[in-house]
Design a protein around this motif. Structure first.
Motif, PDB file in Angstrom:
ATOM      1  N   PHE A 378      12.711  55.757 -56.169  1.00  0.00           N
ATOM      2  CA  PHE A 378      11.694  55.936 -55.135  1.00  0.00           C
ATOM      3  C   PHE A 378      10.959  57.247 -55.351  1.00  0.00           C
ATOM      4  O   PHE A 378      11.562  58.252 -55.736  1.00  0.00           O
ATOM      5  N   SER A 379       9.672  57.245 -55.084  1.00  0.00           N
ATOM      6  CA  SER A 379       8.878  58.452 -55.281  1.00  0.00           C
ATOM      7  C   SER A 379       9.226  59.492 -54.208  1.00  0.00           C
ATOM      8  O   SER A 379       9.540  59.153 -53.064  1.00  0.00           O
ATOM      9  N   GLU A 384       9.525  61.505 -48.554  1.00  0.00           N
ATOM     10  CA  GLU A 384       9.107  62.496 -47.568  1.00  0.00           C
ATOM     11  C   GLU A 384       8.425  61.825 -46.381  1.00  0.00           C
ATOM     12  O   GLU A 384       8.671  62.170 -45.217  1.00  0.00           O
ATOM     13  N   LEU A 385       7.550  60.852 -46.675  1.00  0.00           N
ATOM     14  CA  LEU A 385       6.849  60.128 -45.608  1.00  0.00           C
ATOM     15  C   LEU A 385       7.836  59.347 -44.756  1.00  0.00           C
ATOM     16  O   LEU A 385       7.745  59.344 -43.518  1.00  0.00           O
ATOM     17  N   VAL A 392      13.842  62.371 -39.404  1.00  0.00           N
ATOM     18  CA  VAL A 392      15.101  62.922 -39.915  1.00  0.00           C
ATOM     19  C   VAL A 392      14.810  63.776 -41.146  1.00  0.00           C
ATOM     20  O   VAL A 392      13.723  63.747 -41.688  1.00  0.00           O
ATOM     21  N   ARG A 393      15.819  64.513 -41.570  1.00  0.00           N
ATOM     22  CA  ARG A 393      15.675  65.330 -42.767  1.00  0.00           C
ATOM     23  C   ARG A 393      16.040  64.540 -44.009  1.00  0.00           C
ATOM     24  O   ARG A 393      16.757  63.546 -43.939  1.00  0.00           O
ATOM     25  N   LYS A 394      15.550  64.999 -45.139  1.00  0.00           N
ATOM     26  CA  LYS A 394      15.993  64.440 -46.416  1.00  0.00           C
ATOM     27  C   LYS A 394      17.313  65.075 -46.792  1.00  0.00           C
ATOM     28  O   LYS A 394      17.599  66.208 -46.402  1.00  0.00           O
ATOM     29  N   SER A 395      18.122  64.364 -47.542  1.00  0.00           N
ATOM     30  CA  SER A 395      19.430  64.889 -47.900  1.00  0.00           C
ATOM     31  C   SER A 395      19.781  64.511 -49.333  1.00  0.00           C
ATOM     32  O   SER A 395      19.217  63.581 -49.910  1.00  0.00           O
ATOM     33  N   GLY A 399      16.869  63.238 -52.201  1.00  0.00           N
ATOM     34  CA  GLY A 399      15.982  63.314 -51.046  1.00  0.00           C
ATOM     35  C   GLY A 399      15.920  62.060 -50.202  1.00  0.00           C
ATOM     36  O   GLY A 399      14.905  61.816 -49.540  1.00  0.00           O
ATOM     37  N   ILE A 400      16.989  61.249 -50.203  1.00  0.00           N
ATOM     38  CA  ILE A 400      17.033  60.076 -49.329  1.00  0.00           C
ATOM     39  C   ILE A 400      17.143  60.540 -47.878  1.00  0.00           C
ATOM     40  O   ILE A 400      17.936  61.435 -47.576  1.00  0.00           O
ATOM     41  N   PRO A 401      16.371  59.980 -46.946  1.00  0.00           N
ATOM     42  CA  PRO A 401      16.473  60.406 -45.550  1.00  0.00           C
ATOM     43  C   PRO A 401      17.887  60.265 -45.003  1.00  0.00           C
ATOM     44  O   PRO A 401      18.606  59.321 -45.335  1.00  0.00           O
ATOM     45  N   GLU A 402      18.289  61.213 -44.173  1.00  0.00           N
ATOM     46  CA  GLU A 402      19.629  61.201 -43.596  1.00  0.00           C
ATOM     47  C   GLU A 402      19.879  59.930 -42.801  1.00  0.00           C
ATOM     48  O   GLU A 402      19.004  59.442 -42.090  1.00  0.00           O
TER      49      GLU A 402
END
Length: 456
Positions: A378-379, A384-385, A392-395, A399-402
Motif C-alpha cells: 500500500f502506498s 496516511e489518508l 487514528v495514528r499510523k503504527s 505505517g498501517i493505521p492502528e
C-alpha cells in the motif's frame, strides 16, 4: 435588534472581501467535518456562503423567520459543502432550493444552450428557508432544477412560487454523509464526489500510476497460445511438452494445437526448452477464469508474456492475495472484481469482451541480501489518508493505521467494490477507469465491511 426576514443577492467571490474575525469564526460550522478530511476548502469561504451563514444566524437568534437569497449554486453540489447542508437542515424547518444553473464551467445540461440569469460565469440558485418554532429534529429540503434559455427561466420565475415547487416535489430529509438536499445526486454531483476518492493505483505500490505499472501491479499473463500453454491437468501439461519436444516443424505442431505466429514466441527456442531444460520446475496452477484453475509452465517459452515482476508475488503456498480489477469495462455494467492467490490470465474476468484483468498484490517481496521480506503493498500517501479518515495514528514499520491490519484494508476494498450500492451509484464511472475507493471515518463500519469482504 432581532430580524425575522433576511433577503438579498450577495456578492459571489472565492477571494473573499469579508475576512473579519467575527464572520470567519461564524462560518466554521460549515467546515467542521470537512476541515479534518480535505485540504482545499477555500470555496467554503466564498462571500455568498458568508452571507448565507449570516442570514441563518439572524434567524437562529430570533428562533423564527424566513431567508430568501439568490446566490451561487455550488453549495448544492458535491461533497465538500456537506457541513453547510447539514447545518442548514438543522436550523430550518424547510429549505426550498431552485437551481437556475447557468454556469459556463458545468456541462451535462438537457438543453443545447443554458443561459445564465445574470451576466456572470457562475451558476446561481434561489433558496427560501423557513423556521417557525424551536427545532428538535432535522428539517426537510426540496431541490428543483431549471435549465434552458432566459425566456424559459424568466417565464417560470414570473409564474411560479415556492408553494408550486412544494406541491410538485416530495420533501426530502438530508442524510449523511453528504446531506444532499435532493434524494438522488445529479450525475455531475456524483462525478465530483467520485473523483475525490483515491483510485486503485493510488492505493497500491508507491501511488504513482505511471511508474508502478508492471512493477507493483500489472495485467495478468498472456500465453498467446492457449491451446498449447493452458491445460486442465498436470498430466496434460506433460503430454503437451512431450509433443512440443518431439515435433519437427511449426506446421506439424500446429496440426495438433491451434497456434499463432507472434514475435514474442519462438517455436525453435520453445522446442529446445522442452527437450533440454528442466521445465518441470516451472509447472504450476494458475487462475485462468473465475473458479477455473488450470495448469501451465510459467516460463517465457510457454507463456509468452509472464508479467513476472508482479505474478511472482502470488502463490498458494505463501497465501498472498491479489485484488483483480478492470480499468475499463466493455460489458454493460461493472462486475469486474475478484481475488486470487495465483498468477492470473490477462482476460481472467471477462473472456467474452477481453476486458483486461489488473492484479494488485496485497504483499510485495523486496529482495535483500539474506531473504525476501514481504511488506504491505500500500502506498504511504494512501495509508496516511486512511489513518486520518479513521482518526487514528499510523503504527509499525509500514505505517498501517492502528487497530487494523493490511489484510483488513484489502478485505475492506474488496467488500466495497462488491457493494450493489457502490456499483449502482458510480456505474458510469466504473466503465471508464480503475475503480475508486470510498473511505469511512467510522471504525466499526470499516471493520464490518472488511469482515464482509473477507467472507467474500
Amino acid at each position: 435588534k432581532r430580524f425575522t426576514v433576511a433577503m438579498g443577492n450577495p456578492p459571489y467571490s472565492v477571494s473573499s472581501w469579508n475576512s473579519g474575525a467575527w464572520i470567519t469564526d461564524l462560518i466554521e460550522v460549515y467546515k467542521r467535518t470537512v476541515r479534518g478530511e480535505e485540504s482545499q476548502i477555500q470555496s467554503l469561504s466564498n462571500d455568498y456562503i458568508k452571507f448565507l451563514r449570516f442570514s441563518e444566524w439572524l434567524i437562529q437568534n430570533s428562533s423564527v423567520g424566513v431567508v430568501g437569497l439568490i446566490t451561487g449554486h455550488g453549495y448544492l453540489h458535491g461533497t465538500q459543502p456537506r457541513d453547510l447542508r447539514k447545518h442548514l437542515s438543522e436550523t430550518f424547518d424547510a429549505c426550498y432550493c431552485l437551481d437556475l444553473h447557468g454556469s459556463i464551467r458545468r456541462t451535462g445540461t438537457d438543453d443545447d444552450e443554458d443561459e445564465p440569469v445574470f451576466q456572470i460565469t457562475t451558476g446561481v440558485a434561489i433558496v427560501v428557508a423557513s423556521r417557525a418554532k424551536e427545532k428538535t429534529t432535522a428539517g426537510k429540503t426540496l431541490q428543483s432544477s431549471l435549465i434552458g434559455r432566459l425566456p424559459k427561466k424568466f417565464a417560470f420565475l414570473s409564474a411560479r412560487s415556492v408553494g408550486d415547487l412544494a406541491g410538485t416535489l416530495a420533501l426530502h430529509t438530508p442524510m449523511p454523509p453528504n446531506f444532499y438536499f435532493a434524494p438522488a445526486a445529479t450525475g455531475q454531483d456524483i462525478e465530483l464526489e467520485y473523483h475525490r476518492l483515491p483510485e486503485l493505483p493510488a492505493v497500491f505500490g508507491t501511488g504513482d500510476r505511471q511508474s508502478d505499472k508492471e512493477v507493483y501491479w500489472a495485467t495478468g499473463f498472456a500465453s498467446q497460445q492457449d491451446d498449447l500453454a493452458i491445460s486442465f491437468t498436470r498430466e496434460e501439461v506433460e503430454e503437451k511438452m512431450a509433443t512440443l519436444a518431439a515435433s519437427r516443424t511449426f506446421d506439424e505442431l500446429q496440426r495438433t494445437y491451434r497456434l499463432c505466429t507472434t514475435d514474442q514466441w519462438d517455436y525453435s527456442q520453445a522446442k529446445l526448452f522442452a527437450r533440454r531444460e528442466p521445465w518441470q520446475k516451472h509447472v504450476a496452477q494458475v487462475a485462468y477464469r473465475p473458479f477455473d484453475r488450470r495448469w501451465t509452465v510459467l516460463h517465457k517459452h510457454v507463456l509468452t508474456i509472464l508479467r513476472k515482476q508482479v505474478m511472482s508475488q502470488l502463490s498458494r503456498k505463501d497465501r498472498n492475495l491479489g485484488l483483480i480489477s478492470s480499468r475499463a469495462v466493455n460489458d454493460l455494467q461493472f462486475a469486474h472484481c475478484f481475488v486470487t492467490c495465483e498468477p492470473v490470465d490477462k482476460i481472467f474476468i471477462s473472456s467474452k469482451t477481453s476486458t483486461n484483468a489488473y492484479v494488485f498484490p496485497l504483499f510485495f517481496k523486496d529482495d535483500d541480501m539474506y531473504e525476501q521480506k514481504p511488506r504491505p503493498n500500500f502506498s504511504r500517501k494512501f495509508l496516511e489518508l486512511l489513518a486520518q479518515t479513521l482518526g487514528v495514528r499510523k503504527s509499525g514499520e509500514h505505517g498501517i493505521p492502528e487497530g487494523i491490519t493490511a489484510a483488513d484494508i484489502f478485505h475492506y476494498a474488496y467488500g466495497v467494490f462488491h457493494s450493489p450500492g457502490y456499483r449502482k451509484r458510480y456505474a458510469e464511472f466504473l466503465k471508464i477507469d480503475f475503480p475508486r475507493l470510498p473511505l469511512t471515518g467510522n471504525m466499526e463500519l470499516f471493520r464490518a465491511l472488511a469482515h464482509l469482504g473477507g467472507e467474500l
